[in-house]
Design an enzyme around this catalytic site. Structure first.
Site, PDB file in Angstrom:
ATOM      1  N   CYS A   1     -38.887  74.334  19.419  1.00  0.00           N
ATOM      2  CA  CYS A   1     -40.188  74.486  18.773  1.00  0.00           C
ATOM      3  C   CYS A   1     -40.084  73.870  17.393  1.00  0.00           C
ATOM      4  O   CYS A   1     -39.225  74.263  16.589  1.00  0.00           O
ATOM      5  CB  CYS A   1     -40.553  75.970  18.692  1.00  0.00           C
ATOM      6  N   GLY A   2     -40.933  72.891  17.091  1.00  0.00           N
ATOM      7  CA  GLY A   2     -40.847  72.179  15.820  1.00  0.00           C
ATOM      8  C   GLY A   2     -41.083  73.061  14.611  1.00  0.00           C
ATOM      9  O   GLY A   2     -40.342  73.010  13.623  1.00  0.00           O
ATOM     10  N   ASN A   3     -42.142  73.881  14.647  1.00  0.00           N
ATOM     11  CA  ASN A   3     -42.356  74.819  13.554  1.00  0.00           C
ATOM     12  C   ASN A   3     -41.243  75.853  13.510  1.00  0.00           C
ATOM     13  O   ASN A   3     -40.795  76.275  12.440  1.00  0.00           O
ATOM     14  CB  ASN A   3     -43.704  75.531  13.715  1.00  0.00           C
TER      15      ASN A   3
ATOM     16  N   ASN B   1     -39.703  68.879  24.873  1.00  0.00           N
ATOM     17  CA  ASN B   1     -40.507  69.812  25.660  1.00  0.00           C
ATOM     18  C   ASN B   1     -41.810  69.108  26.012  1.00  0.00           C
ATOM     19  O   ASN B   1     -42.193  68.121  25.375  1.00  0.00           O
ATOM     20  CB  ASN B   1     -40.730  71.138  24.923  1.00  0.00           C
TER      21      ASN B   1
ATOM     22  N   ASN C   1     -47.558  72.211  27.330  1.00  0.00           N
ATOM     23  CA  ASN C   1     -48.423  72.605  26.230  1.00  0.00           C
ATOM     24  C   ASN C   1     -49.598  71.636  26.213  1.00  0.00           C
ATOM     25  O   ASN C   1     -49.427  70.450  26.528  1.00  0.00           O
ATOM     26  CB  ASN C   1     -47.670  72.524  24.897  1.00  0.00           C
TER      27      ASN C   1
ATOM     28  N   GLU D   1     -50.329  76.829  23.771  1.00  0.00           N
ATOM     29  CA  GLU D   1     -48.897  76.730  24.025  1.00  0.00           C
ATOM     30  C   GLU D   1     -48.525  77.400  25.338  1.00  0.00           C
ATOM     31  O   GLU D   1     -48.980  78.504  25.639  1.00  0.00           O
ATOM     32  CB  GLU D   1     -48.102  77.352  22.877  1.00  0.00           C
ATOM     33  N   ARG D   2     -47.685  76.732  26.066  1.00  0.00           N
ATOM     34  CA  ARG D   2     -47.140  77.253  27.317  1.00  0.00           C
ATOM     35  C   ARG D   2     -46.457  78.597  27.074  1.00  0.00           C
ATOM     36  O   ARG D   2     -45.594  78.730  26.222  1.00  0.00           O
ATOM     37  CB  ARG D   2     -46.130  76.222  27.848  1.00  0.00           C
TER      38      ARG D   2
ATOM     39  N   CYS E   1     -48.437  74.045  16.182  1.00  0.00           N
ATOM     40  CA  CYS E   1     -47.332  73.726  17.093  1.00  0.00           C
ATOM     41  C   CYS E   1     -46.695  72.444  16.576  1.00  0.00           C
ATOM     42  O   CYS E   1     -47.344  71.390  16.561  1.00  0.00           O
ATOM     43  CB  CYS E   1     -47.829  73.550  18.522  1.00  0.00           C
ATOM     44  N   GLY E   2     -45.436  72.529  16.132  1.00  0.00           N
ATOM     45  CA  GLY E   2     -44.790  71.364  15.523  1.00  0.00           C
ATOM     46  C   GLY E   2     -44.560  70.231  16.497  1.00  0.00           C
ATOM     47  O   GLY E   2     -44.923  69.071  16.232  1.00  0.00           O
ATOM     48  N   THR E   3     -43.947  70.526  17.651  1.00  0.00           N
ATOM     49  CA  THR E   3     -43.745  69.465  18.630  1.00  0.00           C
ATOM     50  C   THR E   3     -45.095  68.971  19.158  1.00  0.00           C
ATOM     51  O   THR E   3     -45.248  67.789  19.493  1.00  0.00           O
ATOM     52  CB  THR E   3     -42.879  69.956  19.804  1.00  0.00           C
TER      53      THR E   3
END
Length: 318
Positions: A106-108, A191, A224, A248-249, A257-259
């Site tokens: 998760c980016g964040n 992801n 996502n 988000e999944r 959501c970072g990514t």
């Protein structure tokens, strides 16, 4: 006549939370994407999906989009595999979605994870310094900046390259609040993400993300779903600008959501063609992150994600 024993506060805990009684935690967020953070220095904490969903429950638990366990890479099979090539990745980010399912990364969450390590004295990371961590999506290098953290997210890629190159879309997305299915482009950031472009701001506002969007075909491990609106102008002073919401999944709609921001910028950049940019501002309900694309020697493009991270409180499950 005997009397029943007096109730204690722990009697009101769900069975899942009672097993974690006495455990310390912290709560943090990155642009509103929030997480429960646990440090497991010995790698002996056995988290079940029920534990995670109980802790992340916003009514009966602490409340969060996901849970992050900080554990030495040497204590996990996934971490030990990474240490062979990257021995400096001492700490591993064991990330779980709010429903208890395991996610790649998760980016964040990476920013909040590293901030947690730094602020608790687990690592020494001054402004200008960097740390290498392990995730299920591979090794990540995180730099501390004056305003937050910058993460080398690795290269982005198409989930279905043939369809993406042929028509710049590979799926259809149906969402509550939108009258017709919309074409979408699926992007991997380690992801899966499926990005839908909308035109007027009103379309973005009216999407009902309390209901899960339907993706056809859905990637093998789920996805996502990001809904994005290019801003006007799309590019100013070499920086692109989009607004985004995300489902988000395993979680539902989150404030960020970072990514997903990286995937959204990558998709809009593909759609923009020659009018695209290498740097993007992505506005999400919880704030703003920056996404930069850097071309590697092998032709792939690495993605750099930058943004803030905050710890908001600490406590004990009791």
């Amino acid at each position: 006549m005997s009397h029943p024993p007096a109730e204690t506060e722990s009697d009101h805990l769900t069975p899942s939370l009672r097993q974690l009684n006495g455990m310390s935690f912290m709560k943090g967020h990155g642009t509103g994407n929030d997480f429960v953070l646990l440090r497991d220095s010995d790698g002996d904490l056995e988290l079940t999906p029920a534990h995670v969903s109980a802790l992340c429950d916003r009514h009966l638990g602490i409340g969060a989009d996901g849970l992050i366990r900080a554990v030495p890479s040497s204590e996990l099979p996934e971490g030990r595999e990474l240490l062979g090539a990257a021995p400096e990745a001492v700490w591993f980010m064991d990330y779980r979605n709010g429903d208890g399912s395991i996610a790649e990364m998760c980016g964040n969450g990476v920013r909040v994870f590293v901030h947690f390590l730094a602020e608790t004295g687990t690592i020494d990371l001054p402004v200008g310094g960097h740390v290498v961590i392990g995730t299920r999506a591979g090794v990540r290098t995180v730099h501390r900046t004056e305003t937050g953290y910058s993460i080398s997210m690795g290269p982005w890629s198409f989930i279905d390259p043939e369809m993406a190159l042929e028509s710049a879309s590979d799926s259809l997305v149906r969402a509550s609040g939108l009258p017709e299915p919309r074409p979408a482009l699926s992007i991997s950031m380690g992801n899966p993400h499926t990005v839908v472009a909308l035109s007027p701001q009103e379309d973005l506002d009216q999407v009902n993300l309390h209901e899960k969007p339907q993706v056809e075909p859905v990637p093998p491990n789920g996805t996502n779903v990001e809904f994005v609106v290019p801003q006007e102008p799309l590019v100013s002073d070499g920086i692109g600008h989009v607004r985004m919401r995300v489902h988000e999944r395993g979680v539902g709609e989150t404030m960020s959501c970072g990514t997903g921001a990286c995937a959204a910028a990558a998709a809009v950049r593909v759609w923009a063609g020659a009018e695209g940019a290498d740097s993007w501002r992505v506005d999400v309900p919880g704030g703003t992150v920056q996404v930069d694309f850097v071309r590697n020697e092998d032709g792939a493009e690495d993605v750099i994600l930058s943004g803030p991270a905050e710890l908001v409180y600490s406590g004990t499950v009791n």
